[in-house]
Motif scaffolding. Structure first.
Motif, PDB file in Angstrom:
ATOM      1  N   VAL A  67      -3.918  10.368   3.403  1.00  0.00           N
ATOM      2  CA  VAL A  67      -4.085   8.933   3.163  1.00  0.00           C
ATOM      3  C   VAL A  67      -3.549   8.186   4.381  1.00  0.00           C
ATOM      4  CG1 VAL A  67      -3.369   7.003   1.720  1.00  0.00           C
ATOM      5  CG2 VAL A  67      -3.952   9.190   0.667  1.00  0.00           C
ATOM      6  N   LYS A  97      -4.486   0.491  -3.595  1.00  0.00           N
ATOM      7  CA  LYS A  97      -3.611   1.267  -4.488  1.00  0.00           C
ATOM      8  C   LYS A  97      -2.542   1.988  -3.674  1.00  0.00           C
ATOM      9  CE  LYS A  97      -7.231   2.112  -7.873  1.00  0.00           C
ATOM     10  NZ  LYS A  97      -8.153   3.133  -8.429  1.00  0.00           N
ATOM     11  N   HIS A  98      -2.910   2.396  -2.464  1.00  0.00           N
ATOM     12  CA  HIS A  98      -1.965   3.098  -1.590  1.00  0.00           C
ATOM     13  C   HIS A  98      -1.155   2.142  -0.722  1.00  0.00           C
ATOM     14  CE1 HIS A  98      -3.731   6.989  -2.566  1.00  0.00           C
ATOM     15  NE2 HIS A  98      -4.926   6.443  -2.394  1.00  0.00           N
TER      16      HIS A  98
END
Length: 114
Positions: A67, A97-98
Motif C-alpha cells: 500500500v 481508507k489507508h
C-alpha cells in the motif's frame, strides 16, 4: 540485479527519458516480481511515455504488493486521463481508507466531482 535496473530506470524517468527507462524497469520487475517500487516506477515510465492504459495494471500490481500513497495517486491520475472516472472514484475511496484525510486524494476527489 533487479534493484540496479530499478535505480537506472528511475534515474532515466527523473531525467525525462521515460521511454529509455522502460526496458530497465521491465527487467527489474522480471528479476524481482515482488518489488512494489519497481512496479510503480515501471507504471510511471509507461504513463509518461504515453502508454497510460498499459501503466494501469502495473500501478495495481504495485498496490497489491504494498500500500503506497504514491501508487494510489498515480493510479487515480492514470484512470482520470483515460476517462475511467468511476474506477478513479472507487480507487480514491479505497485509498482514503489507508490514508484518511490525505489532501492530494481529497483534491483528486473534488476534481472528479466538478
Amino acid at each position: 540485479d533487479g534493484s540496479l535496473n530499478n535505480a537506472i530506470g528511475y534515474t532515466l524517468v527523473v531525467l525525462g527519458r521515460s521511454a529509455d527507462a522502460i526496458p530497465f524497469l521491465r527487467q527489474a520487475v522480471a528479476l524481482n516480481e515482488s518489488d512494489a517500487e519497481s512496479w510503480n516506477n515501471l507504471a510511471s515510465a509507461l504513463a509518461r511515455a504515453g502508454s497510460v492504459e498499459e501503466a494501469i495494471p502495473s500501478y495495481r500490481r504495485s498496490l497489491m504488493l504494498e500500500v503506497s500513497l504514491d501508487s494510489y495517486v498515480n493510479l487515480v491520475t492514470a484512470l482520470i486521463q483515460r476517462e475511467r472516472f468511476k474506477e478513479a472514484q472507487e480507487t480514491i475511496h479505497e485509498a482514503l481508507k489507508h490514508f484518511p484525510g490525505n489532501p492530494t486524494l481529497i483534491a483528486q476527489e473534488k476534481k472528479l466531482e466538478s
